[in-house]
Design an enzyme around this catalytic site. Structure first.
Site: not given
Length: 356
Positions: A22-23, A25, A57, A99, A182, A230, A324
Site C-alpha cells: 500500500s502507498p 508516505c 502519495a 499513487q 485529500y 483509492r 504497517r
C-alpha cells in the site's frame, strides 16, 4: 475459488499473487525528488516478493503536497530517479506502481515526526491551499481557496501529465488518490463540498472532477496497464459520503476504465469516530465488489496470513494492500507463503535462509 497466492491478471499485467504494498508516505523528499531512502524502502518490499509495490502519495503539483517533504511527479526532472527504483522493482518480479495525489485542503503541513501540523510560509509551507469550498479541514488549518473552474481544469491536466511521467519512469500501475480527505475526496463529500455550480450539490456534480481525472488519465495511460482508484468508502459521519455512494461511483467508473477500487475509509472529517479493529474496512471492499461487480482491494489492519487468505478465499476482495505490516516485515509475502504451505520463489541470495 481464488486464494492469496493465486495470480491475478488485470489488463495485460499479471500479479504473481494477491499481496500488494500500500502507498505509505515517507516524508523523505526534497523538492519532490525520490532519494536513496525510496530506493531501499520500495526495493526491499520487491525483494520480499510483493506482487506490486506502489509509491507513496505522489503530488501532481507542488502546492498539492501534503508536506514539503512529499514525493512529487509535477516536473520532468522527477522521472530519472524513479526510473532506477522502478527498474529494480521489476527485476525482482514485482510490478511497480505510483499513487497520484493532490492534498487539497490538507496541504502544507509538517511531517508526523515534526508535529504533523499546518505550516505557514514562514515555517516552510505555502499559501494558498485549495479545496472545493472555503472550508478548513480542522481548527488551525488554513482556509482553502475555492477552486475556480479553470483551476479545476488545470488540476485535471496535471493528473494526466503526471500519469505520462509515471509511464516514462517505468510504472505499470497507477492509483489515483480519491480518499482520506485529500482533494478528490473533498469534492465527493457533501460535508466538504458546498459548491453551487456543476462541481457541487448533487451526487452527479460532486463526482464530476473524479470522472474528469479518470478520463484524462485513462486517455494518456496505456490501455495495457491497469488503473486503480483509492476511495474512502465512508466518511464515518452523518450526512457525509456513504458506502452506498461508493458503490454507485464504482459502477460509473468501471465503465470509464478503472480496473480496481482500493477501499479505505475516513480522513475527511477530523472529528469522525472510526471503530478501529482487525480488518475493519474489509466489509466495504466486499460490498463494493459484490454490488458494483468490480475488482476491489482490502486495506487496514490486515496483519496475519490466514486473515489475508480468508479475505481472498471468501471473495471479500480480490487483493489485499498491506502498509504497517510491511514496515514491520518487509518480506511478509515470503513468510505468509510458508505459513500457508504455498510455494513462492525466494531471492537466490536469500535461499540459504529458507526453512525447508
Amino acid at each position: 475459488m481464488a486464494h492469496l497466492f493465486e495470480p491475478l491478471r488485470l489488463r495485460e499485467i499479471e500479479l504473481q499473487h494477491r499481496i500488494l504494498v500500500s502507498p505509505m508516505c515517507q516524508y523523505s523528499s526534497q523538492n519532490g525528488f525520490a532519494t536513496d531512502w525510496h530506493f531501499v524502502h520500495l526495493g526491499s518490499r520487491a525483494v520480499g516478493h510483493a506482487a506490486a509495490v506502489l509509491t507513496e502519495a505522489t503530488a501532481v503539483t507542488a502546492d498539492g503536497r501534503i508536506s514539503p517533504d512529499d514525493l512529487g511527479i509535477w516536473d520532468d526532472a522527477h522521472v530519472e530517479p524513479l526510473q532506477r527504483i522502478f527498474s529494480f522493482i521489476s527485476q525482482q518480479g514485482s510490478i511497480p506502481g505510483m499513487q497520484l495525489a493532490h492534498a487539497g485542503r490538507k496541504a502544507s503541513t509538517s511531517a508526523p515526526w515534526k508535529g504533523g501540523k499546518p505550516l505557514s510560509p514562514e515555517q516552510g509551507g505555502w499559501t494558498p491551499i485549495f479545496g472545493p469550498s472555503a472550508l478548513p479541514f480542522a481548527e488551525g488549518y488554513q482556509i482553502p481557496r475555492e477552486l475556480s473552474k479553470a483551476e479545476i481544469a488545470g488540476i485535471v491536466r496535471a493528473f494526466a501529465a503526471a500519469a505520462k511521467r509515471a509511464e516514462a519512469a517505468g510504472a505499470k500501475i497507477i492509483e489515483l488518490h480519491g480518499a482520506h480527505g485529500y482533494l478528490l475526496h473533498s469534492f465527493l463529500s457533501p460535508l466538504s463540498n458546498h459548491r453551487t455550480d456543476e462541481y457541487g450539490g448533487s451526487f452527479e456534480n460532486r463526482i464530476r472532477i473524479v470522472c474528469e481525472v479518470v478520463d484524462a488519465v485513462r486517455n494518456v495511460w496505456p490501455e495495457k496497464y491497469p488503473l486503480f482508484l483509492r476511495i474512502s468508502s465512508t466518511d464515518w459521519t452523518e450526512g457525509g459520503w456513504r458506502v452506498e455512494d461508493s458503490v454507485a461511483l464504482a459502477r460509473i467508473l468501471k465503465s470509464r476504465g478503472v480496473d480496481l477500487f482500493d477501499c479505505s475509509s475516513g480522513g475527511n472529517i477530523a472529528s469522525a469516530r472510526i471503530p478501529l479493529g482487525a480488518g475493519y474496512q474489509v466489509e466495504f471492499a466486499e460490498r463494493i465488489r459484490r454490488e458494483a461487480e468490480v475488482f476491489t482491494g482490502a486495506v487496514g489492519m490486515i496483519t496475519e496470513p490466514a486473515q489475508a487468505d480468508q479475505i481472498v478465499r471468501t471473495s471479500q476482495a480480490d487483493v489485499v494492500f498491506l502498509a504497517r505490516q510491511f514496515l514491520r516485515e518487509p518480506y511478509w509475502p515470503l513468510l505468509a507463503a510458508r505459513a500457508l504451505g504455498r510455494e513462492i520463489a525466494w531471492p537466490l541470495q536469500y535461499e540459504r535462509a529458507k526453512l525447508k
